[in-house]
Design an enzyme around this catalytic site. Structure first.
Site, PDB file in Angstrom:
ATOM      1  N   GLN A 145      -1.202 -22.112 -29.473  1.00 44.26           N
ATOM      2  CA  GLN A 145      -0.154 -22.020 -30.621  1.00 44.26           C
ATOM      3  C   GLN A 145      -0.822 -20.858 -31.444  1.00 44.26           C
ATOM      4  OE1 GLN A 145       0.958 -26.207 -30.941  1.00 44.26           O
ATOM      5  NE2 GLN A 145       2.626 -25.173 -31.388  1.00 44.26           N
ATOM      6  N   GLU A 191      -0.056 -35.619 -26.841  1.00 40.17           N
ATOM      7  CA  GLU A 191       1.581 -36.013 -26.633  1.00 40.17           C
ATOM      8  C   GLU A 191       1.898 -35.940 -25.136  1.00 40.17           C
ATOM      9  OE1 GLU A 191       3.777 -33.037 -28.907  1.00 40.17           O
ATOM     10  OE2 GLU A 191       3.189 -34.366 -30.896  1.00 40.17           O
ATOM     11  N   GLU A 239      -0.133 -35.545 -36.642  1.00 37.56           N
ATOM     12  CA  GLU A 239       0.997 -34.566 -36.819  1.00 37.56           C
ATOM     13  C   GLU A 239       1.958 -35.131 -37.620  1.00 37.56           C
ATOM     14  OE1 GLU A 239       2.360 -32.230 -33.708  1.00 37.56           O
ATOM     15  OE2 GLU A 239       0.500 -32.139 -32.490  1.00 37.56           O
ATOM     16  N   GLU A 241       5.937 -21.860 -31.529  1.00 38.77           N
ATOM     17  CA  GLU A 241       6.216 -23.220 -31.404  1.00 38.77           C
ATOM     18  C   GLU A 241       7.011 -23.309 -29.980  1.00 38.77           C
ATOM     19  OE1 GLU A 241       6.262 -25.899 -32.551  1.00 38.77           O
ATOM     20  OE2 GLU A 241       7.794 -26.983 -31.694  1.00 38.77           O
TER      21      GLU A 241
HETATM   22  O1  IFM Z   1       3.989 -27.731 -32.416  1.00 38.55           O
HETATM   23  C1  IFM Z   1       4.247 -28.911 -32.072  1.00 38.55           C
HETATM   24  C2  IFM Z   1       3.096 -29.486 -31.308  1.00 38.55           C
HETATM   25  O2  IFM Z   1       2.311 -28.521 -30.573  1.00 38.55           O
HETATM   26  C3  IFM Z   1       2.851 -30.599 -30.790  1.00 38.55           C
HETATM   27  N1  IFM Z   1       3.698 -31.595 -31.563  1.00 38.55           N
HETATM   28  C4  IFM Z   1       5.036 -31.517 -32.294  1.00 38.55           C
HETATM   29  C5  IFM Z   1       4.810 -29.974 -32.742  1.00 38.55           C
HETATM   30  C6  IFM Z   1       6.279 -29.383 -33.314  1.00 38.55           C
HETATM   31  O3  IFM Z   1       7.184 -29.224 -32.248  1.00 38.55           O
END
Ligand code: IFM
Length: 471
Positions: free
Chosen positions: A48, A193, A377, A430
C-alpha cells in the site's frame, strides 16, 4: 444509551464533534489511555505504501498482477508507485517520530526478500534492516507483519493458498526473516486479516488473486492458518525475545429485527467474520455453523493441523472498522440491510464504536485463553483536501476519540488491551479502491508525493505530548 461509547465521550469532551485542537482530548484521570505502557502507534502495509515494484530484485506479487487487469481496481490504480516509501522511508520515519507516535506496524513484502527457490534477496532484506534499525534508534516499538496480502506471483502460479505447500513456503520465509531481523522487531504478526485473503481473494474475487468459490475460500483459510501455525515456533526459536501473534479483522453483525431468523442471520454473520478465524486459533476447531452457511465446503484438514494452528499466542491483533446490519436471506444465510440515517465514512461504512467494545467483551467470555490484545488497525476514510496547507479532517478526530473511548470501556470490562494502532499513518493504495479512499492521518499528494499532516495527526500528537508530560 448510558454505556454508548460516543455518549460517554461527549460527556468527557463537549466539542467532540468539532475536533477543535483548542479542546483537546482529555480522558478522565482513570482512563487506560493515560497509561504510559498503553502503546499508541500507526500502521501501514508494504504494497500500500512502498511502490518500487520492479526495483532491487523484487519479484511480482499477486497484487501487481490483479491490479493490472482492467476493472479490478478503481480508476485502474496500482501499487507501482504508491507513496514511494521505498525511497522516502527516512523522511517518513522522521515524520512518524515527530508526531510522537510510539509504535509502528509495518509489513514485509515477501516477493522483495526471497526468490522462487528460496534464495534471499540481499537488497530487499537491507531495506527492511535499515528501516527497522532507524525505528529502533528513534525508540519506536516495531510490529512487523509477515503477510499483508502481497503473495509472490510464482506461488500463486502453483495454486497460491489453495496449495498446502504454500504454508510450508511461508514457514521458510518466516525463518529467513526472523533470522535476519531478530533484535529489531518487538512483535511479529504472521498474517494480516486471513479473512480478507481467504474470502475476498478466493471466495468472492474482489481481491487478488480474484477467484470466487466458497470451497476455495475455506481451503485457502485452512492453509493460511496452517502457515501461521507452522511459522510461530520458527519465530520463537529464532527471535525468542519478541512477541508472536496474528492479526484478525472482526465484524459486528446486528439483526434487523427480533425475529428468530434475523437473530440467526446476525449470528451466522459473526461466525463467518469472526469465529471462522478465532475458533481454530483459540479452540482448535472450525465452527460447524460455518458449514450451515456454506454447505459442503469443509476444508481438507490433516492430522495434527488443528494442534499446529492453535498453539498459544503472545498477542492477538484486532482490526475493527464498522458494523453490518443483516437479515435472513430466506435460505441458510444472511443479507445486508443498510441502516438509514447513520453516520458513514467515505467507504460507506457505518461509524459504530460500540461494536468494538461489544465484540471484545464477548470474545473474553467465549475464549477463555484470549491472549492480550492490540488493536492493530482502526480508522476511517474521508475525502480529505488540502486547503491553505491544512487538512481539516474533523470527522476522523471524532471517529478516533469515540473508538478510543470504546477501547477504554472494554479494558474496564476486563479485556486485556495493550495498545492501539491507527490506520493509517498516511493515505495509501486502498486495494480495490485505489487511491480515491484516504485513510491516513497524513495526506499524500500522489502527483508530488508531498506529505501534509492532517488535523487528526496533530490531535494525536498533542495528546501524546500531554501524556508524556504527565508521566
Ligand atoms: O487498508 C486496509 C488494510 O490493508 C487492511 N485492513 C483494512 C484497511 C482499510 O480497508
Amino acid at each position: 444509551m448510558a454505556n454508548d461509547a460516543s455518549a460517554v465521550f461527549d460527556t468527557l469532551s463537549p466539542a467532540v464533534s468539532g475536533g477543535s485542537l483548542a479542546d483537546p482530548f482529555t480522558p478522565p484521570a482513570d482512563s487506560s489511555l493515560w497509561r504510559k505502557n498503553f502503546l499508541l502507534g500507526a500502521a501501514t502495509a508494504s504494497y500500500q505504501i512502498e511502490g518500487a515494484v520492479n526495483e532491487d530484485g523484487r519479484l511480482p506479487s499477486i497484487w501487481d498482477t490483479f491490479s493490472a487487469i482492467p476493472g479490478k481496481v478503481l480508476a485502474g490504480d496500482t501499487g507501482a508507485v504508491a507513496c514511494d516509501h521505498y525511497h522516502r522511508w527516512e523522511a517518513d520515519v522522521d515524520m512518524l517520530a515527530s508526531l510522537g507516535l510510539e509504535g509502528y506496524r509495518l509489513s514485509i513484502a515477501w516477493p522483495r526478500v526471497m526468490d522462487a527457490a528460496g534464495v534471499p534477496n540481499r537488497k530487499g532484506l537491507d531495506f527492511y534492516k535499515r528501516l527497522l534499525n532507524r525505528l529502533k534508534e528513534k525508540g519506536i516499538t516495531t510490529f512487523v507483519t509477515l503477510y499483508h496480502w502481497d503473495l509472490p506471483q510464482h506461488l500463486e502460479d502453483r495454486g497460491g493458498w489453495l496449495n498446502r505447500d504454500t504454508a510450508y513456503r511461508f514457514a521458510d520465509y518466516a525463518d529467513l526473516m526472523s533470522r535476519e531481523l531478530a533484535g529489531t522487531v518487538d512483535a511479529w504478526a504472521t498474517l494480516n486479516e486471513p479473512w480478507c485473503s481467504a474470502y475476498l481473494g478466493y471466495g468472492n474475487g474482489h481481491h487478488a488473486p480474484g477467484l470466487a468459490n466458497d470451497r476455495f475460500a475455506t481451503q485457502a483459510m485452512h492453509h493460511l492458518l496452517l502457515a501461521h501455525g507452522l511459522a510461530v515456533p520458527v519465530l520463537r526459536a529464532n527471535d525468542p525475545a519478541s512477541q508472536k501473534g496474528i492479526v484478525a479483522n472482526i465484524g459486528r453483525g446486528t439483526a434487523n429485527s427480533e425475529s428468530a431468523a434475523d437473530q440467526r442471520a446476525a449470528h451466522l454473520f459473526e461466525v463467518q467474520h469472526n469465529a471462522w478465524i478465532l475458533d481454530p486459533l483459540l479452540k482448535g476447531s472450525y465452527p460447524q455453523d460455518l458449514f450451515e452457511l456454506w454447505p459442503g465446503t469443509e476444508p481438507l484438514v490433516l492430522d495434527g493441523d488443528m494442534e499446529t494452528i492453535s498453539a498459544p499466542l503472545d498477542f492477538l491483533g484486532i482490526n475493527y472498522y464498522f458494523r453490518t446490519n443483516v437479515a435472513s436471506d430466506g435460505a441458510h444465510g444472511f443479507r445486508d440491510v443498510p441502516l438509514e440515517g447513520v453516520e458513514r465514512t467515505q467507504m460507506g461504512w457505518e461509524v459504530y464504536p460500540d461494536g468494538l467494545r461489544d465484540l471484545l467483551t464477548a470474545f473474553r467470555k467465549t475464549y477463555h485463553n484470549l491472549p492480550p490484545i492490540y488493536i492493530t488497525e482502526n480508522g476511517m476514510a474521508s475525502d480529505d483536501q488540502v486547503t491553505d496547507g491544512h487538512v481539516e479532517d474533523t470527522q476522523r478526530i471524532s471517529f478516533l476519540k469515540r473508538h478510543l473511548a470504546a477501547v477504554d470501556q472494554a479494558i474496564k470490562a476486563g479485556v486485556d488491551i495493550r495498545g492501539y494502532f491507527l490506520w493509517s499513518l498516511m493515505d495509501n493504495f486502498e486495494w480495490a479502491f485505489g487511491y480515491e479512499r484516504r485513510f491516513g492521518v497524513v495526506h499524500v499528494d500522489y502527483s508530488t508525493q508531498k506529505r501534509t499532516i492532517k488535523r487528526s495527526a496533530q490531535w494525536v500528537a498533542k495528546f501524546l505530548k500531554e501524556r508524556k508530560a504527565r508521566a
